[in-house]
Design a protein around this motif. Structure first.
Motif, short mmCIF file in Angstrom:
data_model
loop_
_atom_site.label_atom_id
_atom_site.label_comp_id
_atom_site.label_asym_id
_atom_site.label_seq_id
_atom_site.Cartn_x
_atom_site.Cartn_y
_atom_site.Cartn_z
N GLY A 57 26.32 42.29 44.62
CA GLY A 57 27.00 41.21 45.33
C GLY A 57 26.97 41.26 46.84
N TYR A 289 32.26 26.89 49.63
CA TYR A 289 32.66 26.69 48.23
C TYR A 289 32.56 25.21 47.85
N MET A 292 28.52 23.78 49.13
CA MET A 292 27.33 24.47 48.63
C MET A 292 27.56 25.02 47.23
N LYS A 293 28.81 25.04 46.77
CA LYS A 293 29.17 25.57 45.44
C LYS A 293 28.77 27.04 45.31
N LEU A 294 28.94 27.77 46.41
CA LEU A 294 28.64 29.20 46.42
C LEU A 294 29.90 30.01 46.69
N VAL A 295 29.99 31.17 46.04
CA VAL A 295 31.07 32.12 46.28
C VAL A 295 30.60 33.09 47.37
N GLY A 338 29.31 38.31 48.45
CA GLY A 338 30.18 37.41 47.70
C GLY A 338 31.27 38.14 46.93
N ASN A 339 31.64 39.34 47.41
CA ASN A 339 32.64 40.13 46.68
C ASN A 339 34.05 39.84 47.18
N LEU A 342 39.24 37.13 43.56
CA LEU A 342 39.52 35.76 43.08
C LEU A 342 41.01 35.49 42.96
N ALA A 343 41.80 36.54 42.73
CA ALA A 343 43.25 36.35 42.57
C ALA A 343 43.91 35.88 43.86
N ASN A 344 43.28 36.16 45.01
CA ASN A 344 43.88 35.78 46.29
C ASN A 344 43.23 34.58 46.94
N LEU A 345 42.29 33.97 46.23
CA LEU A 345 41.47 32.93 46.84
C LEU A 345 42.28 31.72 47.30
N SER A 346 43.19 31.25 46.45
CA SER A 346 43.96 30.05 46.81
C SER A 346 44.83 30.31 48.03
N THR A 347 45.45 31.49 48.09
CA THR A 347 46.27 31.87 49.24
C THR A 347 45.42 31.85 50.51
N PHE A 349 42.61 30.12 51.04
CA PHE A 349 42.22 28.77 51.43
C PHE A 349 43.38 28.01 52.08
#
Lengths: 355, 355
Positions: A57, A289, A292-295, A338-339, A342-347, A349
């Motif tokens: 990654g 995100y 480009m729909k990329l992580v 891209g590492n 995911l659990a903190n992604l919304s916070t 953004f």
């Protein structure tokens, strides 16, 4: 006296060496982001080097693989299982060295701070490396490494320290990204005018700068750094090494200070370092995100943030376009990894607000 | 009597028609996911068709573009600005039709339920379409469309309804995805043994099934459906149309019932429909983010969920591999779109737990 120089030839050799062990990642484009990056009098065509698609990654596998293969080739009479490597790291370098060691049949030790995420420690162990925990200070990490090295040598075993960035083999490996990106852009009839790479310890930026200038001395090479961890920006402009003190940024890969080897290479091969704010980093990341729909991880979005929001950068490209008599400039941008948790992604953004 | 058949020839014509207006999206692979999908006696090599990279972020632009271009070519004497199209939709079809209309110079009306996210209404308006709001029932949506059609016709203007899926031009457009995927897999020396596509209204599944069977009658075509919205599964196995009643799934693109045109095409061209749970859908989606570094929406992850967790599917592939005397099967999986609400992503991933 060790030779600390890295040439484009070293990087070409690294590219040959690691071929087949790491991915040749794609270079992608996005017309929506080109439109967002356009300026009143200069258009930008962006070319994204997607090392978020790289093994483990992130780009770190390039340097780690080149370092181990260089080590093996220096003793062609010995089998890989006779070699041991060691590093200290809490992040991508630990996983990269563990993965590369397993792939190449070399033993691997990693000293990790006890507060590292257990998912990261498990990943490193999952690649077959031995993990030794230490208290979370740089001194304890270095002491941990030295203790293991002494112990191994006392029992007659050889072990080699592979630093995360301040190492010519690691720097040459990271530089292969820029070689590939320049070839890929040229094959799209869009030779790069500018290359932007994030800067933390400077392994990636110095390697990419040497590669880019070696292929095309006219290319403009930019380091992209969080304003909250701007030791490279300050060191570069003061022309002397200023260490990172209490860096504060979500771009966790970019909190380290420049090194003794990376700093002179950056002074010699980089044209400018620009900084961006935390909100700008998250906005750029969110656009990657959404559009480009990329992580990508926060550290990877810092280059795009400079292209979109960097005021000093915008001033520079006006001058550059005018000098080159071009209305549009081709800009290579490194997506380093891209590492992301995911659990903190919304916070994360939420920091960007609605843009 | 309208002809409701769709042939692979219609899909090839659609592919020629929409070329240059939509992206030919890449097909990607991931060895980690291949390993996770492997079974004791059958290996799977997965080929992911990435229409999350498509314009407007989803495959819907294919059908919408083919429908409008078909309409324009039926009256070559008229200019595009003399045409109007209309649909009702709260999701990707509305944005796709609006985008395609703007690109082709056609007027576009969209009836949207008043509870649609304002970001979606804004996006549709941003593509130049006129938005009429209605109360959020199917009846109100259809009434809204009919009222606008009557009004337009009363003033002597022509307007054409473009349904979201139950339309031969839309179905042919969506089928172009499978044509491309089969070509791309074949060019990698891996002709597909199996194709898996998500099923909601069935526009994508029916089009892709006709395309796949037209290219290779021996391919096994699977529909992937959330267990909480399993009208296609029940209709297919009962061999009669059973509508969706109160569907409950996070895969918001797959809540609709099959249509009068899509259902017979699915009965004639699809080999099996398999269902997966909500947790399985989110686990598959999380793996795509973590391992492939791609942003996909929940609906897009349903095909991979079947490949990873579908017990009936695993039974089928054992039979298929034995019949074909192969140890590994090549499986094409459609990633239908990447339009996900980033603000809810962490909450969504919580459903998956730690996998």
């Amino acid at each position: 006296m060790i030779d600390h120089r890295v040439s484009v030839g070293d990087i070409r050799n690294a590219a040959d060496r690691i071929k087949g062990y790491v991915h040749r990642t794609p270079t992608l484009t996005c017309s929506t982001l080109d439109n967002l990056a356009a300026n009143p009098d200069v258009g930008l065509k962006l070319f994204f080097k997607c090392d978020n698609f790289q093994k483990v990654g992130a780009f770190k596998i390039r340097g780690a693989t080149n370092a181990i293969l260089s080590l093996l080739s220096s003793h062609p009479d010995r089998s890989p299982s006779e070699f041991s490597v060691i590093t200290h790291s809490s992040g991508n370098h630990a996983q990269a060295l563990a993965y590369a060691s397993q792939a190449l049949g070399v033993r691997c030790h990693v000293v990790m701070p006890s507060n590292s995420a257990s998912v990261k420690k498990d990943a490193v162990r999952g690649y077959g490396a031995m993990v030794t925990e230490c208290v979370p200070t740089l001194q304890a990490r270095e002491d941990g490494v030295n203790a293991i090295i002494s112990e191994m040598r006392a029992s007659g075993k050889e072990i080699t320290f592979i630093p995360p960035y301040d190492d010519v083999r690691v720097i040459a490996g990271q530089g292969t990204m820029a070689l590939e990106l320049m070839e890929q852009a040229a094959s799209l009839d869009a030779p790069l005018d500018i290359l932007i790479a994030p800067v933390g310890g400077g392994g990636m930026l110095s390697g990419c700068a040497v590669a880019a200038k070696g292929v095309d001395p006219g290319i403009w090479v930019v380091g992209a750094e969080p304003a909250g961890a701007d030791d490279a920006y300050r060191s570069f402009n003061a022309k002397k090494f200023i260490p990172s003190v209490d860096p504060q940024t979500i771009a966790d890969g970019l909190r380290t200070s420049l090194g003794e080897i990376t700093f002179p290479l950056i002074m010699a091969n980089v044209d400018a370092i620009h900084t961006v704010s935390e909100v700008e980093i998250v906005r750029a990341m969110k656009l990657v995100y959404e559009r480009m729909k990329l992580v990508v991880e926060p550290s990877a979005a810092v280059g795009l943030a400079v292209a979109l929001y960097g005021s000093e950068f915008k001033e520079q490209i006006r001058i550059l376009a005018s000098k080159k008599q071009k209305q549009d400039l081709n800009v290579g941008i490194i997506f380093s990894g891209g590492n992301v948790d995911l659990a903190n992604l919304s916070t994360l953004f939420d920091i960007a607000g609605n843009n």
